[in-house]
Design an enzyme around this catalytic site. Structure first.
Site, PDB file in Angstrom:
ATOM      1  N   LYS A 173      16.318  21.846  -9.796  1.00 34.41           N
ATOM      2  CA  LYS A 173      15.594  20.652 -10.232  1.00 34.41           C
ATOM      3  C   LYS A 173      16.438  19.671 -11.026  1.00 34.41           C
ATOM      4  O   LYS A 173      17.281  20.059 -11.815  1.00 34.41           O
ATOM      5  CB  LYS A 173      14.386  21.069 -11.099  1.00 34.41           C
ATOM      6  N   GLN A 195      -4.671  -3.499 -43.373  1.00 33.16           N
ATOM      7  CA  GLN A 195      -3.535  -2.610 -43.636  1.00 33.16           C
ATOM      8  C   GLN A 195      -3.289  -1.671 -42.451  1.00 33.16           C
ATOM      9  O   GLN A 195      -2.186  -1.153 -42.272  1.00 33.16           O
ATOM     10  CB  GLN A 195      -3.823  -1.810 -44.910  1.00 33.16           C
ATOM     11  N   SER A 213      15.410  22.291 -15.015  1.00 36.86           N
ATOM     12  CA  SER A 213      14.276  23.174 -15.248  1.00 36.86           C
ATOM     13  C   SER A 213      14.821  24.520 -15.696  1.00 36.86           C
ATOM     14  O   SER A 213      15.860  24.967 -15.220  1.00 36.86           O
ATOM     15  CB  SER A 213      13.478  23.338 -13.959  1.00 36.86           C
ATOM     16  N   GLU A 231       9.706   9.177 -16.614  1.00 33.68           N
ATOM     17  CA  GLU A 231       8.315   9.586 -16.851  1.00 33.68           C
ATOM     18  C   GLU A 231       7.848   9.169 -18.241  1.00 33.68           C
ATOM     19  O   GLU A 231       6.712   8.739 -18.436  1.00 33.68           O
ATOM     20  CB  GLU A 231       8.182  11.108 -16.686  1.00 33.68           C
ATOM     21  N   HIS A 252       0.833  -1.222   0.000  1.00 36.06           N
ATOM     22  CA  HIS A 252       0.000   0.000   0.000  1.00 36.06           C
ATOM     23  C   HIS A 252       0.860   1.262   0.000  1.00 36.06           C
ATOM     24  O   HIS A 252       0.419   2.317   0.462  1.00 36.06           O
ATOM     25  CB  HIS A 252      -0.946   0.048   1.198  1.00 36.06           C
TER      26      HIS A 252
HETATM   27  N1  ARG Z   1      -0.970  -2.941 -48.465  1.00 39.70           N
HETATM   28  C1  ARG Z   1      -1.767  -4.085 -48.160  1.00 39.70           C
HETATM   29  C2  ARG Z   1      -1.755  -4.375 -46.658  1.00 39.70           C
HETATM   30  O1  ARG Z   1      -0.922  -3.876 -45.999  1.00 39.70           O
HETATM   31  C3  ARG Z   1      -1.249  -5.256 -48.911  1.00 39.70           C
HETATM   32  C4  ARG Z   1      -2.282  -6.233 -49.353  1.00 39.70           C
HETATM   33  C5  ARG Z   1      -3.208  -5.612 -50.308  1.00 39.70           C
HETATM   34  N2  ARG Z   1      -4.036  -6.579 -50.915  1.00 39.70           N
HETATM   35  C6  ARG Z   1      -5.098  -6.212 -51.644  1.00 39.70           C
HETATM   36  N3  ARG Z   1      -5.788  -7.149 -52.190  1.00 39.70           N
HETATM   37  N4  ARG Z   1      -5.446  -4.973 -51.779  1.00 39.70           N
HETATM   38  O2  ARG Z   1      -2.605  -5.083 -46.150  1.00 39.70           O
END
Ligand code: ARG
Length: 466
Positions: free
Chosen positions: A284, A323, A278, A291, A157
């Site tokens: 300081k 993606q 600081s 941090e 604690h």
């Molecule tokens: N840039 C795409 C990704 O990172 C690669 C695959 C894209 N495939 C597609 N059928 N558009 O996921």
């Protein structure tokens, strides 16, 4: 005509906004080495299985090598119109070697390509992280050995509870990091299956050899199901989960460093290399690095959340949503690497004020449990009674403004007449920690043993890595 990679049936150019939201080249260019390695393995296999002629395959490999050095040298011109790293490389290949370039994408899709590239990338990152975490464990174990007998207050604690050794406290983090490394190793083991050959989602009718490409890229085996191979990102999520847990540990250590280096505690002094001044208050010394270790943990956990949310609603197999795994993962894993490096630097440089720690260890009647244990062991009191008697003695000590080990025997005997001079043999903080010899306890001998065992193990691992 639209995009020259996929624009056969398109009559209009893509909208500028589509390019803006769709293009990934600004971040997935990071995967160029993995992408080229994957293409090399793929085309070599295509030649060996007779799917592509030797000559064309050789041209492709040479072209890929040229592209690799162009990108490495910063001489490659990336184009957003070409969307991603895969098409940027393939387009350049066509510039370099002509129509033969068009054979590279036989029996392959960008879907299995990216799944392969990113696994290779994450695998490398994990290997780097493992070495870095081992380095931090080494720095901690070394400091622990130096401070095996340095007494500090142990807290529950955040209230003084029982004296412990500073070495023992540091070794607690070595154990945590050991489990963290185990989590990364597990993630690595599971991710090491090769998606290449899953093609878009269904596999291919070409007589490819998936064992060969898997082996060439250092995977343990080809992924068993083509749909799964192109549509899961659990390997990224698992790695981010491991990073989140490890960062959480380092954030706790960072929080302790922040507390320990305050004027009020004064347990440690962080080096100039890891503190800032600081601009207005000349006295300081701010623990900014600690941090920021604490704060960056937030973005690492954020990336884990982001990916879980991206993935949770996606039907099989590939969707472009996936993606969106890259930027958070790159950002979080970069942050994690810097967090580990900063923590290692702070620990290695940290100076310990053993006097301040000892003084604090003795305050708050931290050896009260030792007194209770003595009453049990020597006078045969049940622990609950001993607890009660000790409470009364602590109250007396508090009233007199004295630490337990300097309360006159007569005052203790006023509470429990059978107490003898022998009680003082357990009331100092040094004696308290020395007596905690149970397995995993804080006794200096235990800490030395644990620190040495880890240092040995780390040295063995380092040798194997080299
Ligand atoms: N840039 C795409 C990704 O990172 C690669 C695959 C894209 N495939 C597609 N059928 N558009 O996921």
């Amino acid at each position: 005509m639209g995009n020259k990679m996929w624009g056969g049936r398109f009559t209009q150019q893509p909208d500028a906004i589509l390019e803006e939201i769709n293009a990934s080249i600004d971040f997935d260019r990071r995967l160029y080495a993995q992408d080229i390695a994957g293409s090399r393995a793929h085309v070599t296999m295509l030649a060996e299985t007779g799917i592509v002629g030797r000559e064309d395959a050789e041209k492709i490999v040479q072209g890929l090598d040229t592209i690799l050095s162009e990108i490495a040298a910063g001489e490659f011109e990336f184009s957003r119109a070409l969307e991603d790293i895969h098409m940027n490389i393939e387009a350049r290949l066509a510039d370099l070697i002509g129509p033969a370039a068009g054979r590279l994408h036989t029996a392959r899709s960008r879907n299995d390509q990216i799944a392969t590239d990113f696994r290779l990338y994450i695998r490398d990152v994990i290997d780097g992280i493992d070495a870095a975490l081992a380095g931090l464990q080494g720095a901690l174990a070394e400091k622990a050995l130096e401070n095996a007998a340095t007494v500090m207050p142990g807290f529950t604690h955040l209230q003084s509870a029982q004296p412990v050794t500073f070495g023992h406290h540091l070794m607690a983090y070595v154990e945590m990091l050991g489990r963290d490394r185990g989590r990364f190793a597990d993630a690595r083991r599971r991710l090491n299956e090769c998606p290449l050959g899953a093609a878009a989602l269904a596999g291919t009718s070409f007589p490819i050899d998936r064992e060969q490409t898997a082996k060439a890229l250092g995977f343990d085996r080809p992924a068993a199901n083509s749909l799964d191979a192109v549509s899961d990102r659990d390997f990224v999520i698992e790695t981010l989960a491991a990073a989140s847990i490890a960062a959480m540990h380092l954030s706790r250590l960072a929080e302790e460093l922040v507390i320990w280096c305050t004027a009020q505690f004064g347990f440690v002094r962080l080096s100039d290399r890891f503190t800032t001044g600081s601009s207005i208050m000349p006295q300081k010394r701010n623990p900014d690095a600690a941090e920021l270790v604490r704060a960056k943990t937030g973005r690492i956990i954020g990336a884990l959340n982001a990916l879980l949310v991206v993935m949770k609603g996606l039907p099989l197999a590939y969707s472009k949503d996936m993606q969106e795994d890259k930027e958070p993962a790159f950002d979080a894993l970069d942050a994690f690497e810097i967090v580990v490096a900063a923590t290692t630097g702070m620990i290695a440089d940290m100076e310990v004020d053993a006097k301040a720690m000892k003084k604090a260890a003795g305050s708050g009647h931290s050896t009260a449990t030792d007194l209770a244990d003595w009453l049990v062991r020597v006078l045969g009191l049940p622990f609950r009674d001993a607890h009660h008697v000790t409470g009364a003695i602590v109250a007396k000590a508090a009233d007199n403004g004295k630490p337990l080990d300097r309360l006159p025997l007569a005052d203790m005997q006023a509470v429990e007449p059978r107490i003898t001079e022998d009680v003082f043999s357990v009331l100092s903080v040094e004696k308290s920690v020395k007596s905690r010899t149970s397995f995993g306890g804080t006794a200096p001998a235990n800490v030395r043993r644990a620190a040495r065992a880890w240092m040995k193990r780390l040295a063995r691992e380092a040798k194997m890595r080299a």
